[in-house]
Enzyme design. Sequence first.
Site, short mmCIF file in Angstrom:
data_model
loop_
_atom_site.label_atom_id
_atom_site.label_comp_id
_atom_site.label_asym_id
_atom_site.label_seq_id
_atom_site.Cartn_x
_atom_site.Cartn_y
_atom_site.Cartn_z
N GLU A 122 2.44 4.99 -4.09
CA GLU A 122 2.39 5.90 -5.25
C GLU A 122 3.70 6.64 -5.47
OE1 GLU A 122 -0.01 5.56 -2.91
OE2 GLU A 122 -1.14 4.27 -4.27
N ASP A 130 0.85 -1.20 0.00
CA ASP A 130 0.00 0.00 0.00
C ASP A 130 0.88 1.25 0.00
OD1 ASP A 130 -2.34 1.48 0.11
OD2 ASP A 130 -2.44 1.43 2.31
N ASP A 180 -9.17 3.73 -2.10
CA ASP A 180 -10.12 4.18 -1.08
C ASP A 180 -11.40 4.75 -1.69
OD1 ASP A 180 -8.09 3.40 0.53
OD2 ASP A 180 -7.48 5.42 1.14
C1 GLC Z 1 -4.79 3.35 2.79
C2 GLC Z 1 -5.29 2.12 2.04
C3 GLC Z 1 -6.34 1.42 2.87
C4 GLC Z 1 -5.74 1.05 4.22
C5 GLC Z 1 -5.21 2.29 4.91
C6 GLC Z 1 -4.50 1.97 6.21
O1 GLC Z 1 -5.78 4.28 2.91
O2 GLC Z 1 -5.80 2.46 0.78
O3 GLC Z 1 -6.82 0.29 2.18
O4 GLC Z 1 -6.71 0.43 5.00
O5 GLC Z 1 -4.31 2.98 4.08
O6 GLC Z 1 -3.43 1.14 5.99
#
Ligand code: GLC
Length: 752
Positions: free
Chosen positions: A390, A387, A458
């Site tokens: 980017e 995650d 998200d």
């Molecule tokens: C980001 C991710 C989400 C995750 C969050 C906390 O917003 O897109 O899926 O739950 O981070 O890690």
Amino acid sequence: MQIEILGNAETIEMHNGALVIKTTIAQALVTVYSDTIIRVCITRNGKQPDESLAVIEKPQDTFTYQQLDDTIEVTTTALKLVINKNPLRFSFFTADGKPLSSDDKRFGTTLDGNKVMNYRQLNNDEKFLGLGEKTGNLNRRGMNYVNWNTDAAEHTIKDDPLYKTIPFYMGLHSGVCYGLFFDNHHKSYFDFGSSTDDQFTWFGADGGDMNYYFFGAQNIAEIIKDYTWLTGRMEMPPLWSLGYQQCRWSYMSADEVLGIARKFRERSIPADTIYCDIDYMDAFKIFTWNKETFPDPKGMIEQLKAINFKLVTIVDPGIKIEEGYKEYEEGVAKGYFATYPNGELYAGSVWAGRSHFPDFFNEEVREWWGKAFTALTNAGVEGFWNDMNEPAAWGQNIPPIVKFGERYMPEVRNAYGMQMARATQAGTRNILKNKRPFVLTRAAYAGTQRYSAIWTGDNSASDEHMLYGQRLVNSLGLGGFSLIGVDIGGFMGNPTPELMVRWNSLGVYTPMFRSHAAQGMCMREPWEWGEDNENIIRKDIEQRYKLLPYIYSGFYQSTQNGMPLSRTLAIDYTWDENVYDERFQNQTLFGDAILVAPVISTEFTADVYLPKGEWYRFSTDEYFEGGQTVNVSAPLNNLPVFVKGGAIIPMQSLVQSTSDECDGVLYIHAWNGVTESEFTYYEDDGISYNYETGEYYKRIFRFDPHHKVVTISEVEGNFQSRYKWLKLILHGFNDDAFERFDNARSSLSIAF
Ligand code: GLC
């Protein structure tokens, strides 16, 4: 700086298998990759073409071209590229001369400092498809987009850019189609006829080369096949990743994780996977566990395994700055982190506070990263969720002066997530030996399908997000990805029970079926919605498990020809205008035989456009003639899902997880119809890479509805099927050809 137009061809020569055409400012390299793929790469004079992170194939050594007075013609059996010499412009035609797509005669490719742009003629009836994770309609005509991978938290259904860069689109006009892949991961721009000059469309980037691959196969499926030949296809995913996945930011302790998993079993709701989001870590330090809340990760995972659950843990790229933290100290000592030009380490703030960012473009760093996963694999983790890649940091705008090795931020940003997923996949595959890791990434560049599954980030708990999510999945499917999820239920906000139920029913027909919610949002597990809703949710998840033989075979197709599991109708019904109608653009073919019509949670009937052919409602076997819009019932417990007449769908009996022993019966459901159909059935152990050395079980089913004959090819591969018996179930026949089970269905069993 003045905008420069290419100008006239000064020299033309063949060099190392490429046709090299020089003007006073630039050179164009033309290479042929196959009969249907030609590459044009224009660089400023003296600049070497950039290396590709996406392309894994090589061009042909030679090809045919012909010099004429004003033009050069490159021909293959499928394509003709006419290169106008003065000024230098490129026009693509089918081999028999139908225009596909051309440079705008006035401008073609332009250079503006480091920027490259390409202006192309726009046809009146031209439609555009694809470009990956982009909001807007299926037909992208009239839209413009930017590729700049972004942590698009709380994005709306109109925002752009989002998390991924897939600079590949298709154009359709006058009965012809083509694809164009702009292989450039600098910040890039695409205009699909949204400019005030309606004569051209254009694309370009802030740096790098005007480097594009032109695809000339004359149907969308073939173009996808060519594109995924060039940029790679997914591997067979672990079977467990195709079951139901339960996620949340975060289950806060091992007890909570185990409690949730056990509840699935107690309530007989099938599931395979549970996630640990960021809170399993010690102070958000990657590759650590919180010793208080997760005191014995190995023990926890053993208990999960005992009830057939797999665990996926999140890993973000940012490494916390903290003395004594292994990854921080090693990364600093070895110079593995991004820097400023003066050598100072760059730091940005993320969950863990001030952090450094690994340079995943460096092979040594990727190896180091890959090895660090033992902190998770030693405890038994087999799924790795990448995650914030980017890369994201609070404030978003990572300064352009930040360096990753020799490259500056603007060049690496759009491919950073891809390189992180690459390092994660290679590292965990290596550690897990012959077991397939499950890797999931948020950011991606073209080609990332080779390394990882993706999800769309998200989203929010609303009907409009549910619908546009379907378009994102379908558009990503046109761009080489197949294992794609959306946060079922919506990440931000709280869904109504109706929306949760509806979205879950759509999740059954989404390639990756994962429910997820943000911190602070209501609990989302199936039992949180009242008994009646729980029953509907359970029934839908059960349907997913019954469909797994069909779904797994669908992913096999993705590994062979790049065909995504979720398909916009534009792939099979390209020239049917209704497919692009905003009312029907979210409709999806899920695999070869199933059509799904998403419906919002406040509507209980739906207008569904059924393309030409014959269709049956999956739930009732009700027959519908295609080529018309039908109004059908759509209660919360019965999403409009249809099956193609003549189709075959292999299914299995209900199991509670993919590791459960099944009863050994493979149900071959076949529907009456005027056309014969074929289904490539594929199976393997679902766990290892043994399929690469022949341990799989593949058979082709053919169904001739007219004669009610199903033929099954010889077995290919050395794997022993987990099914011992085949049970044939016919739908839509009204005679006594087979022993009857009920009015509509007949059945026959044979050994498999
Ligand atoms: C980001 C991710 C989400 C995750 C969050 C906390 O917003 O897109 O899926 O739950 O981070 O890690």
